[in-house]
Design a protein around this motif. Structure first.
Motif, mmCIF file in Angstrom:
data_model
loop_
_atom_site.group_PDB
_atom_site.id
_atom_site.type_symbol
_atom_site.label_atom_id
_atom_site.label_comp_id
_atom_site.label_asym_id
_atom_site.label_seq_id
_atom_site.Cartn_x
_atom_site.Cartn_y
_atom_site.Cartn_z
ATOM 1 N N VAL A 190 0.841 -1.201 0.000
ATOM 2 C CA VAL A 190 0.000 0.000 0.000
ATOM 3 C C VAL A 190 0.877 1.252 0.000
ATOM 4 O O VAL A 190 0.633 2.204 -0.759
ATOM 5 C CB VAL A 190 -0.944 -0.002 1.214
ATOM 6 N N THR A 191 1.896 1.262 0.840
ATOM 7 C CA THR A 191 2.803 2.411 0.894
ATOM 8 C C THR A 191 3.478 2.625 -0.453
ATOM 9 O O THR A 191 3.572 3.757 -0.943
ATOM 10 C CB THR A 191 3.859 2.211 1.990
ATOM 11 N N VAL A 195 3.215 6.021 -2.709
ATOM 12 C CA VAL A 195 4.439 6.758 -3.023
ATOM 13 C C VAL A 195 4.640 6.822 -4.535
ATOM 14 O O VAL A 195 5.026 7.869 -5.080
ATOM 15 C CB VAL A 195 5.652 6.113 -2.330
ATOM 16 N N ASP A 196 4.386 5.733 -5.231
ATOM 17 C CA ASP A 196 4.508 5.731 -6.692
ATOM 18 C C ASP A 196 3.604 6.781 -7.321
ATOM 19 O O ASP A 196 4.015 7.550 -8.199
ATOM 20 C CB ASP A 196 4.140 4.353 -7.260
ATOM 21 N N LEU A 197 2.344 6.819 -6.890
ATOM 22 C CA LEU A 197 1.399 7.782 -7.449
ATOM 23 C C LEU A 197 1.811 9.214 -7.114
ATOM 24 O O LEU A 197 1.726 10.109 -7.957
ATOM 25 C CB LEU A 197 -0.004 7.502 -6.930
ATOM 26 N N ASP A 207 12.958 6.788 -15.685
ATOM 27 C CA ASP A 207 13.014 5.365 -15.358
ATOM 28 C C ASP A 207 12.113 5.042 -14.172
ATOM 29 O O ASP A 207 11.429 4.023 -14.136
ATOM 30 C CB ASP A 207 14.449 4.917 -15.082
ATOM 31 N N ALA A 208 12.101 5.967 -13.182
ATOM 32 C CA ALA A 208 11.239 5.742 -12.025
ATOM 33 C C ALA A 208 9.774 5.827 -12.409
ATOM 34 O O ALA A 208 8.926 5.113 -11.862
ATOM 35 C CB ALA A 208 11.552 6.766 -10.926
ATOM 36 N N HIS A 214 3.857 1.342 -13.628
ATOM 37 C CA HIS A 214 3.528 -0.082 -13.681
ATOM 38 C C HIS A 214 2.934 -0.552 -12.355
ATOM 39 O O HIS A 214 2.000 -1.345 -12.336
ATOM 40 C CB HIS A 214 4.779 -0.883 -14.013
ATOM 41 N N ARG A 215 3.473 -0.033 -11.239
ATOM 42 C CA ARG A 215 3.014 -0.497 -9.925
ATOM 43 C C ARG A 215 1.837 0.325 -9.411
ATOM 44 O O ARG A 215 0.693 -0.132 -9.402
ATOM 45 C CB ARG A 215 4.167 -0.410 -8.911
ATOM 46 N N GLY A 216 2.129 1.537 -8.964
ATOM 47 C CA GLY A 216 1.114 2.332 -8.281
ATOM 48 C C GLY A 216 -0.036 2.761 -9.156
ATOM 49 O O GLY A 216 -1.202 2.666 -8.778
ATOM 50 N N MET A 217 0.266 3.264 -10.360
ATOM 51 C CA MET A 217 -0.803 3.790 -11.203
ATOM 52 C C MET A 217 -1.721 2.669 -11.672
ATOM 53 O O MET A 217 -2.944 2.828 -11.719
ATOM 54 C CB MET A 217 -0.204 4.526 -12.390
#
Length: 328
Positions: A190-191, A195-197, A207-208, A214-217
């Motif tokens: 969840v964190t 943080v990704d978003l 690159d990030a 790919h992960r958060g969004m």
């Protein structure tokens, strides 16, 4: 309990001035929420009794506070900054308008917008007419590796039509009301998503951004689409095309999101329809409704298909479920 120092998931905690005796209401709120939790001085603006009703959620390195409050200034002073952790803030306005002054910049934002701020620089966040907001704080060491020149982003306004911001708001609303997460692995997931978003909202490195997207969004968009399905599944015009249009993606993109979880959009939709029909069958408010009406209200257009899927899912018939629910 500082806003950013908890080692575990805490919340959701509801903090309301209505629960404090009126005589001591503002003094206690200023001390507990303002100085102890948020590390800010609170200054009421409109001359009326101050009121607020906030939900607080804390994970390691991450804090979220959300809810309505009356007109006020929130001022970070050198004394309170010394008690705070080094974090990046995204105060997201949900209603009303706000003004933030920090690092020599003044930024005005409206509903659905935010501005990048920090907890280590003096500043003032004002809600001149009151309103509703969500404040997210992220420990600098979590987000700095994803965003180049993070300090240069302070004071940068983020418009309401930013895709990552809309998804972040949706994800935070789901996270805010979710039961306490005791599994450390789930806490980390969840964190990471939040943080990704947030990094995408502020401006992640190329690159990030690829990793964060790919992960958060993806996770946030999938959650938003699932919530949309559950809210609109009984509508006559419900379809994957309609859902895709509401989220500004293609139907194929939605199918790929569900496939990444090893399922399909159709399976999820049918599961939600069946669950809705089951709830209606055991609810006394729908006892006068025919089973066929319940099936249609749940979103099924083919009664035989409904009966077949219901038996496969629950190993019984809709009639048997209704009859059992009537027994004392």
């Amino acid at each position: 309990m500082a806003f950013m120092t908890t080692p575990d998931d805490i919340g959701p905690l509801r903090l309301s001035t209505a629960d404090i005796p009126e005589r001591d209401r503002f003094a206690i709120w200023r001390e507990v929420y303002g100085r102890l939790i948020h590390q800010v001085e609170i200054e009421p603006l409109d001359g009326e009794p101050f009121c607020a009703d906030l939900t607080l959620r804390l994970l390691p390195g991450l804090g979220v506070a959300s809810g309505p409050c009356s007109a006020a200034n929130y001022r970070s002073t050198p004394q309170l900054i010394a008690q705070s952790t080094d974090s990046i803030g995204l105060p997201i306005l949900l209603s009303g308008f706000g003004v933030i002054q920090q690092c020599g910049r003044e930024t005005k934002i409206g509903p659905g917008e935010t501005v990048v701020s920090t907890t280590v620089d003096p500043g003032v966040w004002a809600l001149p007419e009151g309103g509703s907001f969500t404040v997210i704080r992220i420990a600098r060491d979590l987000i700095a590796p994803l965003v180049p020149d993070l300090d240069a982003a302070v004071g940068r306004p983020i418009p309401h039509d930013t895709d990552a911001l809309r998804l972040l708001i949706n994800y935070l609303s789901l996270f805010r009301d979710h039961a306490t997460i005791t599994d450390l692995a789930v806490q980390r997931v969840v964190t990471t998503h939040i943080v990704d978003l947030a990094a995408l909202v502020i401006g992640a490195r190329r690159d990030a951004a690829e990793v964060a997207g790919h992960r958060g969004m993806r996770a946030a968009r999938l959650r938003a689409i699932k919530a949309d399905v559950m809210e609109n599944i009984g509508q006559l015009d419900f379809s994957v095309t309609a859902v895709a249009a509401r989220h500004h993606v293609t139907p194929r993109h939605i199918h790929r999101l569900f496939e990444s979880e090893g399922a399909s959009f159709t399976e999820f939709v049918n599961g939600q329809k069946l669950a809705r029909a089951y709830r209606m069958l055991v609810d006394w408010r729908y006892r006068a409704n025919r089973i066929s009406d319940i099936a249609y209200d749940a979103g099924f257009t083919d009664l035989s298909a409904f009966n077949r899927m219901f038996r496969r899912r629950y190993a019984t018939t809709p009639s048997d479920v209704r009859n059992r629910s009537r027994k004392p």
